[in-house]
Design a protein around this motif. Structure first.
Motif, PDB file in Angstrom:
ATOM      1  N   PHE A   1       1.118  -1.227  -0.553  1.00  0.00           N
ATOM      2  CA  PHE A   1      -0.066   0.067   0.183  1.00  0.00           C
ATOM      3  C   PHE A   1       0.802   0.854   0.104  1.00  0.00           C
ATOM      4  CE2 PHE A   1      -2.605  -2.840   2.620  1.00  0.00           C
ATOM      5  CZ  PHE A   1      -3.570  -3.031   1.530  1.00  0.00           C
ATOM      6  N   PHE A   2       0.451   2.100  -0.829  1.00  0.00           N
ATOM      7  CA  PHE A   2       0.753   3.439  -0.644  1.00  0.00           C
ATOM      8  C   PHE A   2       2.121   3.254  -1.698  1.00  0.00           C
ATOM      9  CE2 PHE A   2      -0.837   3.364   3.320  1.00  0.00           C
ATOM     10  CZ  PHE A   2      -2.148   3.913   3.786  1.00  0.00           C
ATOM     11  N   SER A   3       2.597   4.981  -1.571  1.00  0.00           N
ATOM     12  CA  SER A   3       3.947   4.905  -2.779  1.00  0.00           C
ATOM     13  C   SER A   3       5.387   4.286  -1.927  1.00  0.00           C
ATOM     14  CB  SER A   3       4.030   6.587  -3.100  1.00  0.00           C
ATOM     15  OG  SER A   3       3.931   7.710  -1.782  1.00  0.00           O
ATOM     16  N   ASP A   4       5.688   4.472  -2.854  1.00  0.00           N
ATOM     17  CA  ASP A   4       7.235   3.954  -2.379  1.00  0.00           C
ATOM     18  C   ASP A   4       8.654   4.798  -1.144  1.00  0.00           C
ATOM     19  OD1 ASP A   4       7.458   1.805  -3.284  1.00  0.00           O
ATOM     20  OD2 ASP A   4       8.991   2.316  -4.978  1.00  0.00           O
ATOM     21  N   ASP A   5       7.613   6.239  -1.435  1.00  0.00           N
ATOM     22  CA  ASP A   5       8.136   7.266  -0.393  1.00  0.00           C
ATOM     23  C   ASP A   5       7.345   7.552   0.439  1.00  0.00           C
ATOM     24  OD1 ASP A   5       6.549   9.083  -2.340  1.00  0.00           O
ATOM     25  OD2 ASP A   5       7.517  10.225  -1.979  1.00  0.00           O
ATOM     26  N   SER A   6       6.354   7.068   0.782  1.00  0.00           N
ATOM     27  CA  SER A   6       5.905   6.912   1.972  1.00  0.00           C
ATOM     28  C   SER A   6       5.914   6.701   3.090  1.00  0.00           C
ATOM     29  CB  SER A   6       3.999   5.849   1.343  1.00  0.00           C
ATOM     30  OG  SER A   6       3.532   6.107   2.672  1.00  0.00           O
ATOM     31  N   PHE A   7       5.664   7.544   4.190  1.00  0.00           N
ATOM     32  CA  PHE A   7       6.017   7.622   6.173  1.00  0.00           C
ATOM     33  C   PHE A   7       5.794   5.545   6.272  1.00  0.00           C
ATOM     34  CE2 PHE A   7       4.570   6.282   9.935  1.00  0.00           C
ATOM     35  CZ  PHE A   7       5.952   6.998  10.789  1.00  0.00           C
ATOM     36  N   TRP A   8       4.634   5.455   5.721  1.00  0.00           N
ATOM     37  CA  TRP A   8       4.778   3.662   6.372  1.00  0.00           C
ATOM     38  C   TRP A   8       5.705   3.120   5.438  1.00  0.00           C
ATOM     39  CZ3 TRP A   8       1.443   2.762  10.141  1.00  0.00           C
ATOM     40  CH2 TRP A   8       1.286   3.914  10.534  1.00  0.00           C
TER      41      TRP A   8
ATOM     42  N   THR B   1     -17.798   6.049  10.065  1.00  0.00           N
ATOM     43  CA  THR B   1     -17.236   6.699   9.486  1.00  0.00           C
ATOM     44  C   THR B   1     -16.969   5.954   7.401  1.00  0.00           C
ATOM     45  OG1 THR B   1     -15.491   5.277  10.125  1.00  0.00           O
ATOM     46  CG2 THR B   1     -15.885   7.423  11.801  1.00  0.00           C
ATOM     47  N   GLY B   2     -16.109   7.124   7.294  1.00  0.00           N
ATOM     48  CA  GLY B   2     -15.984   6.351   5.941  1.00  0.00           C
ATOM     49  C   GLY B   2     -14.965   7.912   5.150  1.00  0.00           C
ATOM     50  N   MET B   3     -13.904   7.083   4.920  1.00  0.00           N
ATOM     51  CA  MET B   3     -12.873   7.659   3.921  1.00  0.00           C
ATOM     52  C   MET B   3     -12.214   7.258   2.394  1.00  0.00           C
ATOM     53  SD  MET B   3     -11.527  10.302   5.839  1.00  0.00           S
ATOM     54  CE  MET B   3      -9.664  10.742   5.382  1.00  0.00           C
ATOM     55  N   LYS B   4     -12.270   7.740   1.817  1.00  0.00           N
ATOM     56  CA  LYS B   4     -12.156   7.052   0.562  1.00  0.00           C
ATOM     57  C   LYS B   4     -10.564   8.625  -0.055  1.00  0.00           C
ATOM     58  CE  LYS B   4     -12.980   8.080  -3.723  1.00  0.00           C
ATOM     59  NZ  LYS B   4     -13.872   8.688  -5.305  1.00  0.00           N
ATOM     60  N   TYR B   5      -9.383   7.525  -0.606  1.00  0.00           N
ATOM     61  CA  TYR B   5      -8.568   8.055  -0.413  1.00  0.00           C
ATOM     62  C   TYR B   5      -7.527   7.415  -1.785  1.00  0.00           C
ATOM     63  CZ  TYR B   5      -7.653   4.345   2.928  1.00  0.00           C
ATOM     64  OH  TYR B   5      -7.842   3.217   4.118  1.00  0.00           O
ATOM     65  N   ASP B   6      -6.091   7.962  -2.579  1.00  0.00           N
ATOM     66  CA  ASP B   6      -4.984   7.289  -2.560  1.00  0.00           C
ATOM     67  C   ASP B   6      -4.576   5.916  -1.808  1.00  0.00           C
ATOM     68  OD1 ASP B   6      -3.590   6.845  -4.598  1.00  0.00           O
ATOM     69  OD2 ASP B   6      -2.915   8.394  -5.023  1.00  0.00           O
ATOM     70  N   LEU B   7      -4.325   5.037  -3.050  1.00  0.00           N
ATOM     71  CA  LEU B   7      -3.974   3.442  -2.572  1.00  0.00           C
ATOM     72  C   LEU B   7      -2.430   3.843  -3.275  1.00  0.00           C
ATOM     73  CD1 LEU B   7      -4.776   0.765  -1.665  1.00  0.00           C
ATOM     74  CD2 LEU B   7      -4.943   0.093  -3.998  1.00  0.00           C
ATOM     75  N   TYR B   8      -2.532   4.586  -3.806  1.00  0.00           N
ATOM     76  CA  TYR B   8      -1.040   4.692  -3.732  1.00  0.00           C
ATOM     77  C   TYR B   8      -0.170   5.976  -3.860  1.00  0.00           C
ATOM     78  CZ  TYR B   8      -1.583   0.729  -6.695  1.00  0.00           C
ATOM     79  OH  TYR B   8      -2.484  -0.720  -6.384  1.00  0.00           O
ATOM     80  N   GLY B   9      -1.286   6.930  -2.920  1.00  0.00           N
ATOM     81  CA  GLY B   9      -0.463   7.925  -2.047  1.00  0.00           C
ATOM     82  C   GLY B   9       0.193   8.355  -0.516  1.00  0.00           C
ATOM     83  N   SER B  10       0.516   8.987   0.328  1.00  0.00           N
ATOM     84  CA  SER B  10       1.386   9.403   1.202  1.00  0.00           C
ATOM     85  C   SER B  10       1.194   8.516   1.934  1.00  0.00           C
ATOM     86  CB  SER B  10       1.979  10.496   1.182  1.00  0.00           C
ATOM     87  OG  SER B  10       0.345  10.930   2.293  1.00  0.00           O
ATOM     88  N   GLY B  11      -0.293   7.940   2.646  1.00  0.00           N
ATOM     89  CA  GLY B  11      -0.715   6.856   3.471  1.00  0.00           C
ATOM     90  C   GLY B  11      -0.718   7.897   4.429  1.00  0.00           C
ATOM     91  N   VAL B  12      -0.694   9.066   4.376  1.00  0.00           N
ATOM     92  CA  VAL B  12      -0.592  10.470   5.599  1.00  0.00           C
ATOM     93  C   VAL B  12      -2.313  11.041   5.478  1.00  0.00           C
ATOM     94  CG1 VAL B  12       0.365  11.563   7.437  1.00  0.00           C
ATOM     95  CG2 VAL B  12       1.588   9.997   6.542  1.00  0.00           C
ATOM     96  N   PHE B  13      -2.926  11.620   5.446  1.00  0.00           N
ATOM     97  CA  PHE B  13      -3.851  12.910   5.817  1.00  0.00           C
ATOM     98  C   PHE B  13      -3.190  14.304   5.826  1.00  0.00           C
ATOM     99  CE2 PHE B  13      -7.162   9.109   6.842  1.00  0.00           C
ATOM    100  CZ  PHE B  13      -6.821   8.527   5.282  1.00  0.00           C
TER     101      PHE B  13
END
Length: 365
Positions: free
Chosen positions: A5-12, A147-159
């Motif tokens: 999950f998330f981009s290669d440069d993501s915090f995670w 609750t519910g959130m929609k977000y980029d699966l390949y993004g930063s992983g940080v809101f």
């Protein structure tokens, strides 16, 4: 296709490294973990209190998700308690921007069987993720969630914390995130296919009984529900001593996979729970998949907390949810302070840190 999950440069997805600087309060915080859990090591949530993840395609049926929070029988009172002055027609009341319409949910999808009833859906082709807390499929086949959130699966992983117009003292759940720290619920999740492959290439998420009161670390956290004064801030990163010989611990091969990730990538405090627990994906609705014989819920208990250290972190933000009528948070506040606190009002002595006006996120006070 990369299943991480998330981009290669993501915090995670960043390794901690063997030369990472240790936080000055590391010893104090690790001692706190030992105090609340007897130094018996991390538990693995595999069969409840975790997150099932379902993959959607272009053919997956879509539905509208109704807002459940105003009707949530076990949560309405305490989640709205500190938000009543701010509720208006334009308030999100649990669903973040862009969430609710045309959410793909596979027919076999089931939320976590515990009260949290988390569920996540990912679409690798479209690169999108949807996650929910307290989700339920009603008798008529429709869905609703608190609750519910929609977000980029390949993004930063940080809101982005500025997207939540939250007031200090409230719960972040009213603004969309399904984790009380405001991180995606798929972040740090141990996936079944990763254990089969023998490698986890990302940070792990964990919950603890000693999450800090009104303090979180951004990134990755944008909020906190911690109730322990001086406790570990949600968003903080722990690392298993990278010099520790895993073969000396009597771990099974699958447990070594998890322990190696804790050495290389570390683990992030994201929520409150009894003791301290990591999360393996919930396998409800995944026919033929099971953790039985692969990974044990008690398999990491032999690694003492004294083998971990807290890594120096960036911005520490003194904002979050105040203790209210929530059994874990209120209990922790009372345990560490001796102050009875059951009515959801601001605790005595905390007035200075609670601001009634709308706050700007992402900056330390």
């Amino acid at each position: 296709m990369n299943k991480r999950f998330f981009s290669d440069d993501s915090f995670w997805n960043q390794k901690v490294g063997g030369e990472a600087k240790i936080h000055p309060r590391s010893g104090e915080w690790i001692a706190l973990l030992e105090k609340v859990d007897g130094n018996s090591g991390f538990y693995l949530n595999l069969n409840e209190w975790t997150v099932p993840v379902y993959e959607a395609t272009a053919d997956t049926p879509v539905c509208s998700i109704e807002k459940r929070l105003p009707h949530f029988e076990s949560g309405y009172e305490y989640f709205f308690l500190n938000s009543k002055p701010y509720i208006s027609d334009g308030h999100p009341v649990g669903h973040g921007e862009g969430f609710g319409e045309a959410v793909p949910i596979p027919p076999e999808a089931e939320p976590d069987c515990s009260n949290d009833a988390h569920i996540a859906v990912i679409d690798r082709e479209r690169g999108m993720a949807w996650d929910m807390w307290a989700a339920q499929k009603k008798d008529d086949g429709t869905w609703w969630s608190c609750t519910g959130m929609k977000y980029d699966l390949y993004g930063s992983g940080v809101f982005n914390p500025t997207q939540f117009k939250i007031h200090n003292g409230e719960s972040i759940h009213l603004y969309g995130p399904s984790r009380a720290s405001g991180v995606p619920i798929i972040a740090g999740l141990i996936m079944h296919h990763e254990i089969l492959a023998g490698r986890i290439e990302h940070k792990l998420a964990f919950a603890s009984d000693c999450a800090g009161l009104l303090e979180h670390v951004f990134p990755p956290a944008v909020w906190t529900d911690g109730g322990t004064p001086g406790g570990i801030p949600e968003g903080a990163v722990l690392q298993l001593d990278p010099s520790l010989d895993l073969d000396s611990l009597g771990l099974g091969e699958s447990e070594k996979v998890v322990a190696r990730a804790m050495q290389e990538y570390g683990l992030v405090l994201v929520d409150v729970a009894d003791g301290a627990s990591l999360y393996g994906e919930g396998l409800w609705g995944h026919e033929g998949l099971s953790w039985d014989g692969l990974l044990s819920q008690e398999g990491l208990r032999g690694i003492p907390y004294s083998s971990f250290r807290v890594i120096e972190h960036g911005m520490s933000v003194e904002k979050g949810m105040v203790p209210m009528a929530h059994h874990n948070i209120n209990r922790n506040y009372h345990f560490y302070t001796g102050v009875p606190h059951t009515d959801g009002t601001i605790p005595s002595g905390m007035e200075r840190r609670i601001e009634p006006q709308n706050i700007e996120q992402g900056t330390a006070e």
